[in-house]
Structures are given as C-alpha cells and as structure tokens.
Design a protein around this motif. Structure first.
Motif, short mmCIF file in Angstrom:
data_model
loop_
_atom_site.label_atom_id
_atom_site.label_comp_id
_atom_site.label_asym_id
_atom_site.label_seq_id
_atom_site.Cartn_x
_atom_site.Cartn_y
_atom_site.Cartn_z
N GLY A 1 -7.45 16.51 -8.14
CA GLY A 1 -6.01 16.38 -8.20
C GLY A 1 -5.50 15.67 -6.95
O GLY A 1 -6.01 15.92 -5.85
N HIS A 2 -4.50 14.81 -7.13
CA HIS A 2 -3.93 14.10 -5.98
C HIS A 2 -2.42 13.99 -6.19
O HIS A 2 -1.93 12.98 -6.69
CB HIS A 2 -4.55 12.72 -5.82
N PRO A 3 -1.67 15.03 -5.79
CA PRO A 3 -0.22 14.95 -5.94
C PRO A 3 0.38 13.92 -4.99
O PRO A 3 0.02 13.89 -3.81
CB PRO A 3 0.25 16.36 -5.57
N CYS A 4 1.26 13.08 -5.51
CA CYS A 4 2.03 12.17 -4.65
C CYS A 4 3.08 11.47 -5.50
O CYS A 4 3.04 11.52 -6.74
CB CYS A 4 1.13 11.13 -3.97
N ASP A 5 4.00 10.83 -4.84
CA ASP A 5 5.06 10.04 -5.47
C ASP A 5 4.54 8.61 -5.64
O ASP A 5 4.42 7.88 -4.66
CB ASP A 5 6.29 10.08 -4.58
N VAL A 6 4.25 8.20 -6.87
CA VAL A 6 3.64 6.89 -7.09
C VAL A 6 4.61 5.74 -6.85
O VAL A 6 4.19 4.58 -6.78
CB VAL A 6 3.04 6.77 -8.51
N ALA A 7 5.90 6.04 -6.73
CA ALA A 7 6.87 4.99 -6.41
C ALA A 7 7.03 4.80 -4.90
O ALA A 7 7.82 3.97 -4.46
CB ALA A 7 8.22 5.30 -7.04
N ASP A 8 6.27 5.57 -4.12
CA ASP A 8 6.23 5.41 -2.67
C ASP A 8 5.06 4.49 -2.34
O ASP A 8 3.92 4.74 -2.70
CB ASP A 8 6.04 6.77 -2.00
N TRP A 9 5.34 3.41 -1.63
CA TRP A 9 4.34 2.35 -1.36
C TRP A 9 3.08 2.91 -0.71
O TRP A 9 1.96 2.67 -1.18
CB TRP A 9 4.98 1.27 -0.49
N SER A 10 3.24 3.64 0.36
CA SER A 10 2.08 4.16 1.09
C SER A 10 1.35 5.23 0.29
O SER A 10 0.11 5.31 0.32
CB SER A 10 2.52 4.74 2.45
N ALA A 11 2.10 6.07 -0.41
CA ALA A 11 1.48 7.11 -1.21
C ALA A 11 0.63 6.51 -2.33
O ALA A 11 -0.46 7.01 -2.63
CB ALA A 11 2.54 8.03 -1.79
N ALA A 12 1.12 5.44 -2.95
CA ALA A 12 0.34 4.78 -4.01
C ALA A 12 -0.94 4.16 -3.45
O ALA A 12 -2.00 4.19 -4.09
CB ALA A 12 1.19 3.72 -4.69
N GLU A 13 -0.84 3.61 -2.25
CA GLU A 13 -2.05 3.07 -1.60
C GLU A 13 -3.05 4.19 -1.34
O GLU A 13 -4.27 4.03 -1.55
CB GLU A 13 -1.67 2.38 -0.30
N GLY A 14 -2.54 5.34 -0.89
CA GLY A 14 -3.40 6.49 -0.67
C GLY A 14 -4.04 7.00 -1.94
O GLY A 14 -5.17 7.51 -1.92
N VAL B 1 14.77 3.53 -12.62
CA VAL B 1 14.10 2.26 -12.34
C VAL B 1 13.04 2.45 -11.26
O VAL B 1 11.94 1.86 -11.33
CB VAL B 1 15.13 1.19 -11.94
N ARG B 2 13.32 3.28 -10.28
CA ARG B 2 12.36 3.52 -9.21
C ARG B 2 11.07 4.15 -9.75
O ARG B 2 9.96 3.67 -9.48
CB ARG B 2 12.97 4.44 -8.14
N VAL B 3 11.19 5.24 -10.50
CA VAL B 3 10.00 5.95 -10.97
C VAL B 3 9.30 5.17 -12.08
O VAL B 3 8.07 4.97 -12.05
CB VAL B 3 10.36 7.37 -11.45
N ASP B 4 10.06 4.69 -13.06
CA ASP B 4 9.45 4.14 -14.27
C ASP B 4 8.95 2.71 -14.08
O ASP B 4 7.99 2.31 -14.76
CB ASP B 4 10.46 4.18 -15.42
N LEU B 5 9.58 1.94 -13.20
CA LEU B 5 9.15 0.55 -13.00
C LEU B 5 8.42 0.37 -11.66
O LEU B 5 7.27 -0.06 -11.63
CB LEU B 5 10.33 -0.39 -13.10
N LYS B 6 9.06 0.75 -10.57
CA LYS B 6 8.37 0.65 -9.28
C LYS B 6 7.15 1.57 -9.26
O LYS B 6 6.13 1.25 -8.64
CB LYS B 6 9.32 1.00 -8.13
N GLY B 7 7.24 2.70 -9.94
CA GLY B 7 6.11 3.63 -10.03
C GLY B 7 4.94 3.07 -10.81
O GLY B 7 3.84 3.63 -10.76
#
Length: 287
Positions: A55-68, A107-113
């Motif tokens: 499991g890896h909880p994070c906000d996928v619309a956050d640039w650094s979190a998605a990289e992580g 738009v942030r979650v569904d597209l940027k995410g």
C-alpha cells in the motif's frame, strides 16, 4: 521473466479496488494507492490471497507525491510495467451554481491526478529505454461516458474526463518510441461515486448477474496492463456489465471552401448545409 508490476491509483474502493484485486489474482505485483489507509487494507487482501502487494497512500495530484509513488513501485518490486490511473472524485452541480472550488477540486484530482503519475512513469520508462533496456509498458487511464458525451450537472467532471481522453491520445503517440502503450476506459459500474446519484440503476440485484459490479470492468484492465495488449494504443474502451466496445471520438466532418475569406452573410446557408450532411451528435446524458 519476473512478474509484471503495476500501480493502481484510487484503489481503496470501487473500481480501483476491483482492478487491484483482479491484477493481484492475475499474478501482477501491485502497488495499491489511495489517499488513506484503505490502500494498505486492499494490499493486505491481495497478500492474503497469495499475491504480492504494497500500500502507498498519497495524493496523486501532488507532483512530488506522484513521483514518489513511481519510485515506490521500483523500490518494492524492482520494476514498473503498468500504471492504472483510476483516482477520481465528483462535485456535481449545475454550472450556474458551481463554485470555483468545486471546479478546481475535480479538475485537479481527475485530470492532474492522471497527468502526474503518467508523467513520472513515462520519465522512468524513457530513462530505461535510453539506457538500452527493453521496455514493454502500459498505461490505462479512466475517462467516463460523461467525458465522451457530456453529462448535465457534471460540467466539471465531464471537462476533466474529456481531458483524460485527449491526454491518452497524445501520450499514446509521444510514448510509443519508448515502448509504452496508452489506452483509456469509459466504465459504468457501481461505486461510491455512482450508487448515490444513480441509486436505481446501480442497485445490486437479489439474484443473477450483477451488471453493475465494478469487477465486471477489471478483466479488460488486466488484459490492457499485460503483455498481450501491446498492439493496442490510443483507444478508448467502453465497458459496462457484459459489454465491451470501442468509442470513436471526434472526426473531420463535411466541409465547404470559399477560396477566399468568408463573408458573414454567406455563412448561414453554408452552416445549414453542413449540419444537414453531418451525423447528429450523441445526446448529452441527462438532457
């Protein structure tokens, strides 16, 4: 060859959970993502069934979190072969009553995410490809009938999901050189996002085939994430109940040319002719 590794975003419930469980059963190593502890719970379900998952909880619309998140897959399993972008939210409202926050959040979650994990996964695969390593990777995005046809009361969601389709088409072309295919789904299923709004349609039957079970969508996700699907890219699949289909998007229609700049007074009859020759648009959901 070792098992294929996959990230599934928004996998704590609904469609994402069904996809993660199905991928685990199919032998994938699964990184289960969501914003909370449900990611760990679903990973534990996969492990309890004999699969490998973290499991890896994070906000996928956050640039650094998605990289992580991408790094976590490589750290856990030594490789990343597929990304299933599924995370999404709704904030339904008629446009005249929609707030700026309701627009921005969706738009942030569904597209940027979708973009952030895609961007970092693509960079990983490009690096591997340029280093001379073989890459046979997959991205499966999640659009919606609302994004394809529009949906009354969901202007923010429809715009974001239409953006996912355009992102899919561009990424399919740009990433082909690195050995990556990119496709999208437009699923219909019972999830926390749909069962309250479409309660009657999404209701679980007392017996027989459960047409709106989110697990009905997952077999195509498993196939698209696998090695066999390498010949398919840039396509949008509609999946509902026992049906799988291709959705064709915008195409060039009838045209007229004046050989010079059009005059305003000429255009009324021209537009009427064009409309008479064009296919009528599919009605917007809820119209």
């Amino acid at each position: 060859m070792s098992a294929r590794s996959v990230i599934v975003t928004g996998a704590g419930q609904g469609l994402g959970r069904a996809h993660a469980l199905a991928l685990g059963r199919a032998g994938f190593d699964v990184v289960v993502n969501d914003v909370g502890d449900a990611a760990h719970a679903v990973a534990e379900e996969i492990r309890a069934a004999g699969g490998r998952a973290v499991g890896h909880p994070c906000d996928v619309a956050d640039w650094s979190a998605a990289e992580g998140l991408v790094g976590a897959a490589v750290d856990a399993f030594g490789r990343l072969d597929a990304l299933v972008n599924n995370a999404g939210i709704v904030r339904d409202r008629m446009l005249v009553g929609m707030s700026e926050a309701e627009w921005d959040d969706v738009v942030r979650v569904d597209l940027k995410g979708h973009f952030c994990p895609l961007r970092h996964a693509a960079a990983h695969w490009r690096e591997r490809s340029k280093a001379g390593e073989p890459v046979d990777a997959r991205i499966v995005n999640t659009s919606s009938g609302a994004g394809l046809m529009g949906s009354v009361g969901q202007g923010n969601y429809a715009a974001a999901k239409a953006g996912v389709v355009a992102l899919t088409q561009v990424a399919a072309v740009e990433l082909a050189r690195y050995g990556v295919t990119v496709n999208a789904l437009a699923p219909a299923a019972r999830t926390p996002m749909t069962e309250a709004v479409f309660a009657e349609t999404m209701a679980r039957p007392e017996s027989g085939f459960d047409a709106m079970d989110p697990a009905n969508v997952s077999p195509l996700v498993v196939w698209l994430a696998g090695e066999e699907s390498g010949f398919v890219t840039g396509r949008v699949f509609e999946v509902e109940a026992d049906r799988v289909g291709i959705c064709d998007g915008w195409r060039f229609g009838p045209r007229r040319s004046a050989g010079r700049r059009w005059r305003v007074g000429e255009l009324g009859p021209v537009v009427k002719d064009l409309l008479s020759e064009a296919e009528p648009p599919t009605p917007v959901y809820g119209a």
